[in-house]
Design an enzyme around this catalytic site. Structure first.
Site, PDB file in Angstrom:
ATOM      1  N   ARG A 126      -6.379   9.934  -0.294  1.00  0.00           N
ATOM      2  CA  ARG A 126      -6.077  10.407  -1.566  1.00  0.00           C
ATOM      3  C   ARG A 126      -7.206  10.497  -2.495  1.00  0.00           C
ATOM      4  NH1 ARG A 126      -3.048   6.357  -3.789  1.00  0.00           N
ATOM      5  NH2 ARG A 126      -3.368   5.194  -1.815  1.00  0.00           N
ATOM      6  N   HIS A 139       0.696  -1.277  -0.010  1.00  0.00           N
ATOM      7  CA  HIS A 139       0.015   0.063   0.152  1.00  0.00           C
ATOM      8  C   HIS A 139       0.760   1.187  -0.012  1.00  0.00           C
ATOM      9  CE1 HIS A 139      -2.840   3.017   1.024  1.00  0.00           C
ATOM     10  NE2 HIS A 139      -3.961   2.074   0.942  1.00  0.00           N
TER      11      HIS A 139
END
Ligand SMILES: Cc1cc2nc3c(=O)[nH]c(=O)nc-3n(C[C@H](O)[C@H](O)[C@H](O)COP(=O)(O)OP(=O)(O)OC[C@H]3O[C@@H](n4cnc5c(N)ncnc54)[C@H](O)[C@@H]3O)c2cc1C
Ligand code: HEM
Ligand code: HEM
Ligand code: SF4
Ligand code: F3S
Ligand code: FES
Lengths: 211, 603, 242
Positions: B273, B257
């Protein structure tokens, strides 16, 4: 479910207890506050105090009120009393818990229970004394205070107002009418004010010339 | 062996995460009995940690308009770098929308579409149509053409798991928590259940069933820095591998990740994000648009993670006591947004790093996150090699994800696969009979019993299991990470082999009585090293780059030779897996450029 | 920063060996930057006493496994930084819940029992139809439900509640909050009377004395005061009706 619980299951009883606890508690707080303000009229002079006392008696307000207070006092004793940790083991758990947790509201409750027990005794004595010496009058009261009840009241004022203040706070908290923190501050301020007024009243009683 | 400790049922489900519980519900709806086992109370399963969301092409929100299972399918196949099974992906994408709706019917409080104009953090203004008001909304996630990730604020996994478990309770499905499956019972042909160790008392139990399901989640904790829960040690995969007959698929496909928080490696969800967070380097420069002008921070995970490492290697990393990292910046989203929509992130930053993301930058680095590989099954969830054995969820290689999973596709996988595979299991089980002989059970039981005795007596040696674990973690972190080379992988394989031998000589330092935690770990550990070897060796042999598997010495995808799936077997007595390969099923989309990442790597 | 040497006093007891009385055992640990109780306990287990029992799963304050009494107060050990604690740290298991051993308690079984007793699932007669669009819901309603559903069943509110400590079958804030979650859910078809049966009792809403330790110590910062009061007021209204 266990048999004994099954056969005694009655959801409404709990509910009525709860309603009674709310009403009796609030009523006692209102009474106590009015009561102390009433007694504190002694600060304005014995005449005002006597006038008020007589005014109430004239319409039997005093009697009605007194009966209600006694009913509420014992009702409260029964419904609030069921929350008192009575068994030795429960006592042990509660004290240990409060000490470990160091949580102000929990301690406040522990002292509320203790003050409640104290009020039961002191309040009963007080009511007994006042009733057996009616009618109420500034001179009679001042005599009592000066004859040694001063210390009795010096104990009873903070005990009962601590108890009432914390009780009121917890009622507000439980029913969620207002957020906790502001309610807490307001009640502390009011309680301290009333204790101050009550103390001045005691002082006033002491100043009174009794013949 | 104690007959009080024997439990017989139709379906034995090992794992109480979303996948296991969804299977249990399906099986119960078909009138079959099941028992679910879990290391921990079911609601503590790692599924609850998923914050971001679950993909399903509902197309309700403004930015999701026009979405369809077809587009979801394309995204998934591209994301997998053509490594997935397209038949499975198709089935999955078509079923996902109704699975999300079913979860809503059962009680998940999905965030809903609110009609009206709103301004996104990118500055774009969107208008949600009143026609969709109150329908399930979605957020943006990496690697998707449309906004497709359904969510409940920042607790999607939590609400899914709680809702699923509420149904398990409602249906009265038997749940045995704090029970660890330590060995599958089988005769080389059929799986008959499992030997299980009670984590309250340390006693061994025998569970017998017509079918057994592995839904034990991922193996993240083989790596030192992982976003996974500490119980995610791949134990279901080890159980399957240990049989010697059941293969694991694509173990070298390990997802990192992009944003694990340094140094605790707790995940900062992609939602950060998705909602408009940026990645910055040591000069506070937003570098992702330089590499990926189109999707920027929201390119698929493997790409973002690799770009981050690439950027760090070029000298733009921020130095810290815990190694180099980059910054995640969400300050511009505003205090209100951060403290409501991204509250979990805010809390994590405050509690675990003492920073306030509304004011401070968050230190992040790519961190092990997801295991695409797992127990290889067919489209019905049946494991290769043993009849009556199934696998589902992250523990399985159903092969929806190929070499890279899209964020939001794994929660969806647990539920969709649980539904589909649960049905198949019910069908199989209805037609199957309890098949076991006393002797076989006794043998498997004795095997574990002996292992326990040997560990306690220290008969085989005095190796310290925790020290060995540290070495295993280090080898995987250093040599089998995001960028891989033949030399490093070879080193990892050699070291891990050595660690494996030593893991067979573990001796306990405590007395091992009762539910002793050291004993639990020592029993599990050799299996973990076997998994580590499958990962390292598979990665060494696969001389191409695909999805999350990135070989610096072979930076291109090689469809000529490697458009296939790795199958790792562990023959009895071996010290390395035996690797076989099978072709990938391609039904709709031929291998092509992903449209992000590789294009620039190749040129 | 000169790092401290921490002393952990840890409660030890194995219910399967009741002949050994509970005792406190102390361990020294060198403090590291950013150390949490999770890190320290694992260090102790890996280097000092490999038999010690405690529970962690997510180590990220998500799963609710690791609640224990840290210097007397229920907290999640995984998110308690040692730098916020004094040098001497006492760790004990949560009260109220069944002891599994050392610091490990069975919160899981307790909460499962709670879910069963309060029937914590959506009660509906409607069958699911995969062909039909989902029922609409106001987004604010969804958020309100989530607000109550955020509880991670850690048990801090139960352990910190004096009432729950003395009253065996009191469901505490987590239980009452759980019922609130379903009460506000439009999908749940239970009538007022049914809710009253579930929670209008001393085990439920009326057992709470407003001690607010739950509200102060919930690691998820759930608005427990308001949830408890909401249910109590609902029960007041229902009590007069049913
Ligand atoms: C931090 C984080 C965030 C994530 N966010 C997202 C996201 O936003 N969207 C998304 O789609 N995916 C996300 N994922 C991935 C997703 O959460 C997981 O892939 C998925 O939840 C796995 O579910 P599962 O049911 O397969 O396994 P798990 O939920 O891990 O459950 C495994 C179960 O198996 C049990 N078990 C294990 N071994 C044994 C044994 N030997 N005996 C008995 N029981 C055993 C455990 O007790 C547990 O109950 C995230 C993952 C992480 C780590
Ligand atoms: C004038 C006298 C009194 C006043 C004004 C008063 C007021 C109150 C109030 C407002 C409460 C909060 C009610 C609640 O929490 O439900 C309370 C609680 C309580 N009172 Fe009193 N009270 C008085 C006398 C007594 C006496 C004599 C006792 C002795 C038994 C007592 C014992 C308690 C206890 C144990 C509680 C706690 C109940 C609980 O936590 O639910 N009180 N009181
Ligand atoms: C119906 C019942 C009551 C009556 C008629 C009554 C009457 C009186 C009277 C006449 C006084 C003046 C002093 C005196 O005469 O001794 C007094 C004072 C006082 N009473 Fe009561 N009382 C009653 C109940 C209570 C209760 C229940 C409490 C508290 C628990 C209480 C607390 C006090 C206190 C603290 C004082 C002293 C006030 C001061 O001087 O400031 N009373 N009461
Ligand atoms: S309400 Fe809070 S303290 Fe209580 S169990 Fe839930 S999360 Fe823990
Ligand atoms: S601490 Fe307990 S008494 Fe009520 S307010 Fe919280 S549940
Ligand atoms: S380990 Fe999950 S909350 Fe602490």
């Amino acid at each position: 479910m266990k048999l004994q619980h099954l056969l005694t299951k009655d959801s409404k009883t709990e509910f009525y207890y709860e309603v009674l606890e709310l009403i009796a508690g609030l009523f006692l707080v209102v009474f106590l506050t009015l009561h102390i303000l009433f007694v504190s009229t002694i600060i304005l002079g014995p005449d005002v105090f006597d006038a008020l006392a007589q005014g109430m008696d004239a319409y039997h307000l005093g009697t009605i009120f007194k009966s209600l207070v006694i009913v509420a006092f014992f009702a409260h004793f029964i419904v609030a009393g069921r929350r008192i940790p009575t068994r030795v083991r429960e006592q042990g758990i509660v004290w240990r818990h409060a000490k470990l947790l160091r949580h102000p509201n929990t301690w406040a409750w522990v002292f509320q229970v203790i003050t409640g027990m104290a009020i039961l005794v002191l309040g009963a004595i007080h009511i007994w004394v006042v009733f057996t010496n009616s009618p109420t009058g500034a001179m009679g009261s001042a005599m009592r205070v000066q004859a040694g009840y001063l210390w009795f009241y010096i104990a009873l004022i903070p005990l009962s107002f601590y108890h009432a203040g914390v009780g009121l706070y917890r009622q507000f908290v439980k029913w969620g009418w207002f957020p906790r923190k502001p309610v807490g501050y307001i009640i502390i301020v009011i309680t301290l004010t009333i204790i101050a007024i009550g103390s001045v009243a005691l002082w006033a009683f002491m100043q009174l010339e009794v013949s | 062996m104690n007959s009080n400790n024997t439990h017989i049922t139709d379906v034995l489900i090992i794992g109480a995460g979303l996948a296991g519980e969804r299977v249990a519900i399906e099986v119960a709806n078909h009138g079959l009995k099941s028992i679910i086992l879990s290391l921990i109370p079911p609601r503590r399963s790692h599924s609850t940690a998923a914050q971001g969301g679950m993909q399903a092409a509902l197309g309700n929100c403004a930015m999701g308009q026009g979405d369809s299972p077809d587009i979801h399918f394309q995204d998934t196949v591209k994301g997998s770098d053509w490594g997935c099974d397209q038949e499975v992906a198709r089935l999955f994408c078509d079923t996902a929308p109704s699975a999300v709706r079913q979860m809503s019917h059962w009680g998940v409080p999905w965030n809903r579409v609110v009609a009206g104009k709103k301004r996104l953090s990118t500055g774009q203004v969107v208008n949600d149509d009143p026609e969709y008001d109150g329908l399930i909304s979605a957020r943006d996630f990496g690697g998707t053409a449309k906004w497709r990730t359904c969510f409940t604020a920042d607790g999607t996994g939590h609400t899914l798991q709680y809702t699923m478990d509420s149904l398990v309770i409602k249906l009265g499905i038997t749940m045995h928590d704090r029970m660890e499956a330590v060995r599958l019972i089988h005769d080389g042909d059929h799986c008959m259940g499992a030997i299980v160790r009670c984590l309250r008392t340390g006693e061994l139990h025998t569970y017998l069933a017509k079918s057994t399901v592995l839904a034990t989640g991922g193996y993240g904790r083989l790596y030192g820095a992982s976003t996974n829960a500490i119980i995610n040690e791949g134990s279901g995969m080890s159980l399957a591998l240990e049989t010697g007959i059941v293969p694991l698929g694509n173990m070298e496909a390990v997802q990192f990740h992009p944003t694990g928080m340094v140094p605790v490696w707790i995940l900062i969800t992609e939602g950060a994000r998705g909602d408009g967070g940026y990645l910055l380097d040591k000069n506070r420069h937003r570098f992702m648009p330089d590499y990926e002008p189109g999707k920027k921070e929201l390119a698929s995970r493997d790409v973002v993670a690799r770009r981050m490492m690439q950027h760090i290697r070029q000298g733009y990393g921020v130095d810290s006591a815990y190694g180099q990292h980059l910054w995640l910046d969400i300050r511009h989203l505003g205090e209100k947004h951060i403290n409501t929509n991204l509250r979990e992130i805010a809390n994590i930053c405050r509690s675990f790093a003492g920073i306030d993301p509304a004011k401070d930058l968050i230190p992040v680095r790519p961190t092990q996150h997801y295991s695409m590989g797992g127990v290889r099954t067919n489209i019905d969830g049946a494991a290769y090699g043993l009849k009556g054995l199934f696998a589902c969820g992250e523990a399985a290689c159903w092969d929806l994800h190929g070499f890279n999973r899209l964020g939001g596709n794994s929660l969806a996988e647990t539920i969709v696969a649980g539904l589909i595979i649960g049905k198949k299991i019910a069908e199989y089980t209805s037609g199957a009979a309890q098949k076991y002989t006393y002797q076989i059970i006794k043998d498997h039981h004795a095997n574990i019993d002996q292992k326990i005795k040997d560990l306690i007596s220290g008969k085989d040696g005095q190796e310290n299991v925790y020290a060995l674990r540290d070495q295993m973690e280090q080898n995987l972190m250093e040599y089998v990470g995001i960028f891989r080379t033949a030399a490093e992988l070879q080193k990892a394989v050699d070291n891990l082999k050595d660690i494996y031998y030593r893991s067979l000589k573990i001796g306990l330092r405590s007395d091992g009585s009762g539910a002793n935690p050291e004993l639990s770990f020592a029993l599990r550990f050799p299996g973990m090293v076997r998994l580590a070897l499958c990962i390292a060796y598979g990665a060494l042999e696969r001389t191409e780059s695909r999805g999350s598997h990135y070989r610096e010495d072979y930076p291109r995808r090689d469809d000529q030779n490697w458009l296939n799936r790795t199958l790792a077997y562990w023959p009895a007595g071996a010290d390395l897996p035996e690797l076989k390969y099978e072709p990938v099923k391609i039904t709709e989309i031929q291998p092509d450029d992903r449209g992000y990442g590789e294009a620039s790597v190749r040129s | 920063m000169s790092n401290r040497t921490l002393t952990f006093n840890i409660f030890r007891f194995d219910p399967y060996r009741p002949e050994v009385a509970p005792y406190m055992q102390s361990f020294s640990v060198e403090e590291l930057d950013g150390m949490t109780v999770f890190v320290a306990l694992n260090k102790i287990r890996e280097t000092e006493d490999t038999a010690i029992k405690f529970d962690f799963v997510c180590r990220a304050s998500i799963c609710g496994s690791c609640a224990m009494l840290i210097n007397g107060r229920p907290q999640l050990a995984c998110k308690t930084l040692t730098r916020n604690l004094p040098k001497k740290i006492t760790l004990m298991p949560l009260p109220v819940f069944k002891l599994i051993g050392d610091l490990s308690v069975d919160t899981g079984a307790w909460f499962r029992h709670l879910s069963l007793k309060t029937k914590s699932w959506i009660h509906t007669d409607k069958a699911f139809d995969p062909q039909v669009l989902e029922e609409r819901m106001d987004n604010q309603t969804a958020l309100d439900i989530y607000e109550a559903e955020r509880c991670i069943e850690c048990g801090c509110c139960i352990a910190s509640c004096a009432t729950a400590n003395i009253m065996e079958d009191f469901w505490g804030a987590a239980g009452i909050n759980r019922v609130a979650r379903f009460m506000i859910d439009p999908r749940d078809g239970r009538s007022g009377k049914e809710y009253f049966e579930v929670i209008g009792s001393e085990q439920g809403a009326f057992g709470c004395m407003g001690l607010m330790a739950c509200d102060d110590l919930c690691p998820m910062e759930l608005p427990l005061q308001m949830q408890l009061a909401f249910v109590r007021r609902k029960m007041l209204g229902l009590g007069f009706k049913v």
